[in-house]
Structures are given as structure tokens and as C-alpha cells.
Motif scaffolding. Sequence first.
Motif, PDB file in Angstrom:
ATOM      1  N   UNK A 191      -6.119   3.560   9.700  1.00 53.21           N
ATOM      2  CA  UNK A 191      -6.360   2.157   9.330  1.00 53.21           C
ATOM      3  C   UNK A 191      -7.614   2.022   8.495  1.00 53.21           C
ATOM      4  N   UNK A 192      -8.659   2.750   8.876  1.00 53.18           N
ATOM      5  CA  UNK A 192      -9.903   2.704   8.106  1.00 53.18           C
ATOM      6  C   UNK A 192      -9.691   3.265   6.709  1.00 53.18           C
ATOM      7  N   UNK A 193      -8.930   4.342   6.595  1.00 53.37           N
ATOM      8  CA  UNK A 193      -8.656   4.909   5.284  1.00 53.37           C
ATOM      9  C   UNK A 193      -7.918   3.906   4.398  1.00 53.37           C
ATOM     10  N   UNK A 194      -6.940   3.226   4.981  1.00 55.35           N
ATOM     11  CA  UNK A 194      -6.202   2.231   4.205  1.00 55.35           C
ATOM     12  C   UNK A 194      -7.091   1.073   3.777  1.00 55.35           C
ATOM     13  N   UNK A 195      -7.948   0.617   4.674  1.00 58.14           N
ATOM     14  CA  UNK A 195      -8.825  -0.513   4.341  1.00 58.14           C
ATOM     15  C   UNK A 195      -9.869  -0.120   3.311  1.00 58.14           C
ATOM     16  N   UNK A 196     -10.314   1.147   3.335  1.00 63.46           N
ATOM     17  CA  UNK A 196     -11.300   1.595   2.346  1.00 63.46           C
ATOM     18  C   UNK A 196     -10.693   1.686   0.948  1.00 63.46           C
ATOM     19  N   UNK A 197      -9.374   1.777   0.865  1.00 64.74           N
ATOM     20  CA  UNK A 197      -8.699   1.783  -0.436  1.00 64.74           C
ATOM     21  C   UNK A 197      -8.350   0.380  -0.913  1.00 64.74           C
ATOM     22  N   UNK A 198      -7.836  -0.452  -0.013  1.00 66.49           N
ATOM     23  CA  UNK A 198      -7.305  -1.758  -0.419  1.00 66.49           C
ATOM     24  C   UNK A 198      -8.367  -2.844  -0.501  1.00 66.49           C
ATOM     25  N   UNK A 199      -9.239  -2.928   0.465  1.00 67.73           N
ATOM     26  CA  UNK A 199     -10.164  -4.054   0.520  1.00 67.73           C
ATOM     27  C   UNK A 199     -11.203  -4.041  -0.598  1.00 67.73           C
ATOM     28  N   UNK A 200     -11.766  -2.896  -1.013  1.00 67.62           N
ATOM     29  CA  UNK A 200     -12.646  -2.925  -2.192  1.00 67.62           C
ATOM     30  C   UNK A 200     -11.912  -3.364  -3.458  1.00 67.62           C
ATOM     31  N   UNK A 201     -10.624  -2.994  -3.562  1.00 66.02           N
ATOM     32  CA  UNK A 201      -9.843  -3.427  -4.728  1.00 66.02           C
ATOM     33  C   UNK A 201      -9.712  -4.945  -4.751  1.00 66.02           C
ATOM     34  N   UNK A 202      -9.421  -5.530  -3.595  1.00 71.52           N
ATOM     35  CA  UNK A 202      -9.298  -6.985  -3.520  1.00 71.52           C
ATOM     36  C   UNK A 202     -10.618  -7.672  -3.835  1.00 71.52           C
ATOM     37  N   UNK A 203     -11.708  -7.122  -3.337  1.00 67.56           N
ATOM     38  CA  UNK A 203     -13.023  -7.682  -3.652  1.00 67.56           C
ATOM     39  C   UNK A 203     -13.304  -7.577  -5.146  1.00 67.56           C
ATOM     40  N   UNK A 204     -12.958  -6.419  -5.735  1.00 68.41           N
ATOM     41  CA  UNK A 204     -13.163  -6.255  -7.182  1.00 68.41           C
ATOM     42  C   UNK A 204     -12.346  -7.224  -7.999  1.00 68.41           C
ATOM     43  N   UNK A 205     -11.101  -7.476  -7.593  1.00 67.41           N
ATOM     44  CA  UNK A 205     -10.270  -8.433  -8.304  1.00 67.41           C
ATOM     45  C   UNK A 205     -10.845  -9.844  -8.220  1.00 67.41           C
ATOM     46  N   UNK A 206     -11.394 -10.201  -7.074  1.00 65.21           N
ATOM     47  CA  UNK A 206     -12.021 -11.513  -6.926  1.00 65.21           C
ATOM     48  C   UNK A 206     -13.228 -11.647  -7.849  1.00 65.21           C
ATOM     49  N   UNK A 207     -14.064 -10.600  -7.903  1.00 65.25           N
ATOM     50  CA  UNK A 207     -15.239 -10.631  -8.778  1.00 65.25           C
ATOM     51  C   UNK A 207     -14.806 -10.661 -10.247  1.00 65.25           C
ATOM     52  N   UNK A 208     -13.731  -9.945 -10.572  1.00 65.37           N
ATOM     53  CA  UNK A 208     -13.226  -9.954 -11.938  1.00 65.37           C
ATOM     54  C   UNK A 208     -12.755 -11.348 -12.337  1.00 65.37           C
ATOM     55  N   UNK A 209     -12.094 -12.036 -11.415  1.00 70.93           N
ATOM     56  CA  UNK A 209     -11.620 -13.387 -11.705  1.00 70.93           C
ATOM     57  C   UNK A 209     -12.783 -14.345 -11.938  1.00 70.93           C
TER      58      UNK A 209
END
Length: 560
Positions: free
Chosen positions: A535-553
Motif C-alpha cells: 500500500x505504501x509503495x502504491x501511495x508513493x507512486x500515485x499521491x505525488x503524481x496527484x499533488x503534482x497535477x494539482x500544482x500544475x493546474x
Amino acid sequence: MGCRGRRVDPYAECLAHLSTTDRAAYLAGLLPGADLDHRGTSLSEELLTELLARLHDPATDRSRTGKVSFSRAEFAGEARFDGVEFGDEARFNGAKFTADARFDGAQFEGTAGFGGTEFAGDAGFPRATFGRDAWFDGATFHEQARFRWVEFGGDAEFNQAKFGLDARFNGARFGGDARFFGARFHRNAHFNRAAFARAAVMGPFVCVGELVLSEAVFDVAVTIEAATAGLVCRRTRWASTAALRLRYAGVDLSDAVLEYPVSIAAQSWPFVVIDEDVAGHGLTDPRVRVHSLRGVDAAHLVLTDVDLTDCRFAGAVHLDQLRMEGRCVLATAPSGVRRRGPWPVRWTPRKTLAEEHHWRAAHDTAADGWTSADGESALDPGALAAVYRQLRKAFEDGKNEPGAADFYYGEMEMRRHDPATPRAERGLLALYWAVSGYGLRASRALGWLLVAMIATVSVMMLWGLPKDDPKPESTGTVTGRSITLRTDTPDPANPDEPYRKRLTSERFDKSLRVVINSVVFRSSGQGLTTIGTYTEMASRLSEPVLLGLALLAVRGRVKR
């Protein structure tokens, strides 16, 4: 009141009041090319016909005059000057035509003055030729004004003229300036196929109907200032620079040829010379609306403060070089929640093309709020994606990043809906749209990030954290005088207590630390079960991407 007509030498009366004998004697003495001076005279249709008949030249089969002055004359009945050749000067200033006035094919070798003339019926000058300047300043045309295929060798002056019905200058050729300063067209003004060789300024003037310049040719730089309900420039050719300063107008530039820079700007303040209340003439909305750029090479086009809400861009070329300055208003997507089948769909406001409105109104089941094409065929998404792409570049080159972001969104939407796009690519685009609105919807990305974080915390509390933190255990072996020590940490034990007892503040705190570290792509160092590790491995891949997309927007909305 006495007669104001000029007396005919050597008689004491004007032509209209001469006795039958004296009139016959005067007319008998006229020859082709004779000068005429009948200022203020009232001329009946029969008398004018008889007068012109005496000037008939058999060699040319035309009536021919010398200098002519009919200033302040009144023409009762139809006035026919068809084919008449006027000499060095022809003056009708202040004259009044009570019925139709016909100058079909007339030739004015010198200057022609019709200043202040009143035409109560139709005024027809088709195929007339003005060798030098023609003055119609202050003239009033109550009915049709027809100047089709007229040749103006010098300046054409229509300053302060009033046109009650349509004014037709179709095919006219203006060799000098075409001046309409303060003119008022109460219906339409047609300049189809007209040629302007030296028109520097046209206007400002009022045209309550449409100002039609279709297929007209402007050979030199020109400034057109007009308050008009519509400006039609289909296949108009601009062979030099042009500035169109408009009010109230809807503009159609379909297939116009722009060889040099042409600017269309909304005049933000009333034209001084026509600052009377034009609302009484049916002009109420001062905005300038561009309806079509189809077939236009936009590389030389500059739009300033215009409304592009229903503009058709598809079919234009070099849209990536189009310049939009000031406040150019575009169509917007309808906001709020709509239903698509059993599912609600929420539209977010963004700038769109009118063509996307037409496509969605025709194909989208949740199209409430989108504008239909009014009988025209809607373009397919692939064609719209190309238009969005070019306009996006135009916004980017103009340093308008928020505007470019909206057009990038439109481009991606059209690619997602294009049947020609490969299915796998459409699937990725659909995922990209759902997760973050193509990297342009910060709220959507943050919402998914919050959901992911809550899900990760929940999994960690229920299954990811061990029952107890494993404690290292040391074992040793004594051999002679030496001691060998070994420290092992046992594998985390899966929790086995009831789910409710696993939801403690201590386990929540540990889970939250794992999630926060995952968002910034770090390891928490917390001992985890097998489920927790994955679960931690999955969150370390997905959640930074979502944060980056928010900052990009966010960056896309604030960058300049």
C-alpha cells in the motif's frame, strides 16, 4: 411668393414662365454643348425632356451640354438625364427631385455638384461616369440610391448625406477619396465588388442595416469608422493595411483576403460626428461581434476588444498567428450539473469555440446549455482539435497562459471524443480527464489526492500496521573467551484484534505519517505488514503524481 427661377436672356422670365412663343424661340437657339443656367427654376417632366432633346448630338446619339447649373431647381415628375454628357461643370446644389431622378450612363466630364440636393424618389446613377470630383454633401435620398458600376475619377464626397432606403454602390470604382463623414444610412449600404484606389478614410458614419463590402478591393491603406448593425466582408481583398473601428457591428470576414495587416477594433466611445442617440435607429448593443473567420489567412489579422462568442474559426489558416488584444470575449461552457443518462455530469466554466457548442448540442446527451448550429452541420471533433491547437499557440505567443489552458482543455476533449483516436489513447485521455481535468483542474486532482490519502490511512489502520511494533532480539554464543552476538527483528505480526479496536488514535497517527511521507515521495521508516508495504509503495507512486497535477493546474491559471 414670386418666382425664384433665373430669367432666360434676353427675356424677363425663367424658362418655366416664358410664353409659348418665347420658349420655342429659346429652345430653337440651343445646340449640343450649350451652357445651361436654370437655377431655381421649376421644370416639369415635359419641359426637361424638350430641353434635353434640343441638345441631342446625332454624332454620339446623346444629349450634350456645356456648363450646367440647376442649383435650387425643382424637378416635378420624373427627371431623366440618361446618357447625358455634361461638360466642364454640372451643378445641382440644393435642387429638389419630386419623383425619380435618372442619370443612367450619364457622363460628367468636369466636377459635379449635388450638395444639399433632395431626391424624393429613386435616385439612379448606374454606370454613370464622373471625370472629376463629385459632391453629394448633405444630399437626402428618400428612396433607393443606386450608384452601381459608377466611375468616380476624382473624390466622391457624401459627407452628411442621408439615405432613407438601401444605397447601392455595387461595382463602383473610386479613383479618389470616398468620403462619407457623418453620413447616415437608414437601411443597408452595398459596396459589393467596389474598387477603392485611393480611399484613405471612410466615415465615421451610421448604417442601421448592413454595410456590405463583399468582394470589394482596397488598393491602399484605409481606415473605416462605422456604427453599423453588420459588416459583411466576404471575399473582400485588402491589398494594403486597413483599420476597421466599429460599434454595434456583427462582422463576417468569410474568405476575405488579407495581404497586409488588418485590424478590427471595437470603438469604446461614440464617434463625435454621429453622437446622437443611435438607439432610436435600432442600434442598442455597442459590442462588436465577429461571426466568421472561415477561409481567412489570420496571419495578418488583429482583433481588439471584440466578441467572439459565436465566431466560426474552422476553415481559417494560420490561426496560430492570430493576434487578440484587449478584451476579446469567447464562448463559455455551461456551468453546473447536467444529467447524462442516469449519471450527473458537472460542467466547469471555460472558454470554448462556438463550433464545440454546435457539436455538443448535436451529439451530447447532456448538452443542455450548449448552443446549436442553427441548421449548419456540426464539425467532427478531429477538426475542432486542430483549431483548438492553433488558437492555443496564439494565446501562448500572446503570453495569455490562462486562455491557452482553456484551449488546451478543449483540444484534449476533442481528441478524447474523436472516433479516429486509437482506443488505448482515448482510454488514457479519459483517465487523465477524470483524475485532473487534463492537469488543469486543481480541485479535481486535490479531491482524488484526498480520497487516496483517506483510503491509504484506512488500509494502514486496518491491515497495514502490525499488531505491535517488532522489538529486536539478541542471541549470543560463548566459545572459549569469545562471545558471538546476533540481533534479529521478527517479522511484523498481522493485527488480529477486532476491526473496531484497530481504529485507535495511536494507529491513526502512525498511518498519517506514512501517508504524508508518501505524498512527498519519502519512506516513513515505519514497520509495516505485507499489505502495508505494498500500500505504501502504491501511495508513493500515485499521491505525488496527484499533488503534482494539482500544482500544475494552479500554475496554468496564474502564469503570465
